[in-house]
Design an enzyme around this catalytic site. Structure first.
Site, PDB file in Angstrom:
ATOM      1  CE  LYS A   1      -3.919  -1.838   2.646  1.00  0.00           C
ATOM      2  NZ  LYS A   1      -4.958  -1.617   1.628  1.00  0.00           N
TER       3      LYS A   1
ATOM      4  NE  ARG B   1     -10.890  -9.692  -2.146  1.00  0.00           N
ATOM      5  CZ  ARG B   1     -11.231  -8.763  -3.038  1.00  0.00           C
ATOM      6  NH1 ARG B   1     -11.612  -9.137  -4.254  1.00  0.00           N
ATOM      7  NH2 ARG B   1     -11.218  -7.488  -2.736  1.00  0.00           N
TER       8      ARG B   1
HETATM    9  N1  BES Z   1      -8.071  -3.714   4.378  1.00  0.00           N
HETATM   10  C1  BES Z   1      -8.210  -3.302   3.044  1.00  0.00           C
HETATM   11  C2  BES Z   1      -9.488  -2.515   2.786  1.00  0.00           C
HETATM   12  C3  BES Z   1      -9.652  -1.216   3.508  1.00  0.00           C
HETATM   13  C4  BES Z   1      -9.289  -0.036   2.903  1.00  0.00           C
HETATM   14  C5  BES Z   1     -10.234  -1.161   4.753  1.00  0.00           C
HETATM   15  C6  BES Z   1      -9.468   1.165   3.560  1.00  0.00           C
HETATM   16  C7  BES Z   1     -10.419   0.035   5.407  1.00  0.00           C
HETATM   17  C8  BES Z   1     -10.045   1.202   4.810  1.00  0.00           C
HETATM   18  C9  BES Z   1      -8.206  -4.518   2.128  1.00  0.00           C
HETATM   19  O1  BES Z   1      -7.425  -5.578   2.545  1.00  0.00           O
HETATM   20  C10 BES Z   1      -7.675  -4.071   0.821  1.00  0.00           C
HETATM   21  O2  BES Z   1      -6.522  -3.699   0.786  1.00  0.00           O
HETATM   22  N2  BES Z   1      -8.491  -4.118  -0.214  1.00  0.00           N
HETATM   23  C11 BES Z   1      -8.077  -3.701  -1.506  1.00  0.00           C
HETATM   24  C12 BES Z   1      -8.657  -4.682  -2.508  1.00  0.00           C
HETATM   25  C13 BES Z   1      -8.161  -4.465  -3.902  1.00  0.00           C
HETATM   26  C14 BES Z   1      -6.695  -4.788  -3.982  1.00  0.00           C
HETATM   27  C15 BES Z   1      -8.961  -5.348  -4.830  1.00  0.00           C
HETATM   28  C16 BES Z   1      -8.628  -2.301  -1.744  1.00  0.00           C
HETATM   29  O3  BES Z   1      -9.733  -2.011  -1.297  1.00  0.00           O
HETATM   30  O4  BES Z   1      -7.918  -1.497  -2.322  1.00  0.00           O
HETATM   31 MG    MG Z   2      -5.428  -5.458   1.916  1.00  0.00          MG
END
Ligand code: BES
Ligand code: MG
Ligand code: ZN
Length: 513
Positions: A288, A362
């Site tokens: 990230k 997931r």
């Molecule tokens: N934990 C994150 C989602 C999240 C983002 C929760 C902001 C709370 C606040 C999750 O694991 C994630 O990183 N999801 C990705 C999925 C994508 C790579 C398909 C996302 O939402 O960017």
């Molecule tokens: Mg994630």
């Protein structure tokens, strides 16, 4: 002064759970009262408790409120000092219109929300004045008043040298003590989830998380079993998707399994609650951006709200059986971490191409959902901070609910109207399923093939591939994970939402059996 003394002495003598030091010489005492708006002409109507106080003071409170006009609108306040010798600090808060009730457009009970907001604000005002003992107006709804007080006063300052004044709260008057105590437990439940979510990831590791919950549940040992499943057990269970995420980290994973048996009929099928427990989500190799990454310490919000709900269900002695599952691990980049394009195998034998290691929630939930089915549950509800797309869709207004069951939707929705911690139904179309089942190398791909579009919906469609139960709901809580100032009765920080809705939902299910 005599009538007032008579009216309020009963309160002070009463044994409240949190009331440990009656007549403590060091107590700085305060009172939080409510006042309704009435008519168009800026007139007001005191709550029953406030009216009693006013009467005991021969109308002095009403007089002061008139003098200090304009009338107290919703969200406004007045503080009076030295009004009464027993209560040197009196905060009066505007409650809006009486009998505002359930609002169809807002999907919540406006009256309850107003009471929570007002009592929360009043307690915080007095806390800032270093008042350490506050009596709270029930506003004819002691549960909502207690929730507001307990939620409003919460502040995560464990790691600071300078802490907020510790405030003891108590119901003012001899009102609905059962409602008050229920509200305290609902509020404390949400605060437990907030505490776990807010705490830094180097403090709340998977192991510490599991130990903390075990400790909390030790109070209710008679009806509770806690299993902290170690890595070897997870391997035996062939939870390949979960293990693929945890192996990138130095911290060992834990699969936390809680059993609350509150139903006298031990054979009753349990309600299954499954919570995403990523104690830190760096994204893994699909790292990230660093800005805002600290918030990913709360990526165990699903696990936190599930476990806090079970602790609360036990405290409330709900006559229901609940199994709580929380796969706990970190998502980290390392030489052992998942790589984009890797293929892993879940517990049910389905293969998954991991094209984005940041879509890890997931993966761990896939295995937990497979395991959830082995308990022959009456319903499965999983809760997860799953997608940034959920936040884009609804923001912090409501939790997104994806469900294959109209019945389950109705139950969750009804519960949320009462708690004010709202839910909103989202679609589970085949349209989205097609986007995750079209994988080059495996049965499924962990990201939708049109990447960002409908991200919350493709994630839900992915989870559905691991569900055969007739009543299943996936709650995406990414949007409600934290609070700036949107929910007026919560301070800034991790929100612990929607713990109270889960508790209310379980409580309603319990009363139906
Ligand atoms: N934990 C994150 C989602 C999240 C983002 C929760 C902001 C709370 C606040 C999750 O694991 C994630 O990183 N999801 C990705 C999925 C994508 C790579 C398909 C996302 O939402 O960017
Ligand atoms: Mg994630
Ligand atoms: Zn995550």
């Amino acid at each position: 002064m005599l009538p007032l003394r008579r009216a309020f002495l009963a309160v002070r003598g009463r044994q409240c759970r949190l009331y440990s030091t009656p007549n403590n010489g060091n107590a700085r005492k305060g009172l939080v009262l409510g006042v309704y708006e009435e008519g168009e002409d800026c007139s007001f109507r005191l709550t029953e408790t406030a009216a009693g106080f006013d009467k005991a003071l021969s109308g002095k409170l009403s007089d002061l409120l008139k003098i200090s006009g304009p009338a107290l609108k919703k969200g406004k306040n007045r503080i009076f000092y030295g009004l009464h010798e027993d209560f040197p600090f009196v905060a009066v808060l505007g409650l809006g219109k009486k009998n505002a009730g359930v609002c169809g457009a807002e999907n919540w009970d406006t009256c309850k929300e107003n009471i929570r907001a007002a009592m929360s604000a009043g307690c915080r005002l007095l806390q800032d004045l270093e008042v350490n003992h506050v009596e709270v107006d029930s506003c004819d709804d002691a549960q909502s008043a207690a929730e507001g007080a307990i939620l409003g006063l919460f502040q995560y300052d464990q790691l600071k040298s300078k802490k907020k004044t510790k405030v003891i709260t108590q119901l003012c008057g001899s009102g609905d003590m059962a409602g008050w105590e229920k509200g305290i437990l609902y509020g404390e439940g949400q605060n437990l989830a907030r505490l776990l979510m807010e705490a830094p990831a180097n403090h709340i590791t998977p192991t510490v998380f599991a130990d903390t919950i075990e400790e909390k549940l030790a109070l209710y040992a008679e009806h509770v079993a806690v299993h902290k499943r170690p890595q070897a057990w997870i391997e035996e269970q062939q939870m390949g998707a979960f293990l693929s995420v945890s192996k990138g980290s130095e911290e060992p994973p834990v699969f936390l399994e809680l059993h609350y048996n509150g139903c006298p009929d031990n054979t009753q099928a349990p309600l299954l609650l499954v919570g995403k427990g990523i104690t830190f989500d760096s994204g893994g190799i699909s790292l990230k951006p660093s800005s805002g990454m600290d918030a990913m310490r709360a990526d165990m919000g699903g696990a936190a709200t599930v476990c806090a709900s079970i602790v609360t269900a036990a405290a409330l002695k709900l006559p229901i059986n609940i199994v709580g599952l929380a796969p706990l691990c970190e998502n980290m980049p390392s030489g052992k971490a998942n790589k984009p394009g890797d293929v892993v195998k879940a517990k049910n034998g389905k293969t998954i191409q991991v094209d984005n290691t940041d879509a890890e929630g997931r993966l761990i939930l896939a295995d937990a959902l497979c395991y959830a089915h082995t308990f022959n549950p009456r319903a499965i509800v999983n809760i997860a901070t799953l997608t940034g797309a959920m936040d884009v869709a609804l923001g912090s207004a409501a939790t997104g609910v994806f469900t294959n069951s109209d019945w389950l939707w109705e139950q969750l929705h009804k519960a949320s109207v009462v708690t004010g911690d709202r839910v909103w139904r989202m679609p589970l179309y085949q349209h989205y399923t097609r986007q995750v089942t079209d994988s080059q190398l495996a049965d499924l791909n962990n990201i939708g093939k049109y990447s960002r579009s409908g991200g919350a919906c493709t994630a839900a469609a992915f989870l559905r591939e691991f569900v055969t139960a007739t009543h299943w709901a996936h709650l995406d809580i990414a949007g409600v994970m934290s609070n700036k100032d949107e929910v007026p009765y919560l301070r800034k920080g991790m929100s612990g939402r929607p713990t109270r809705t889960l508790v209310e939902f379980a409580s309603r299910l319990a009363s139906k059996t």
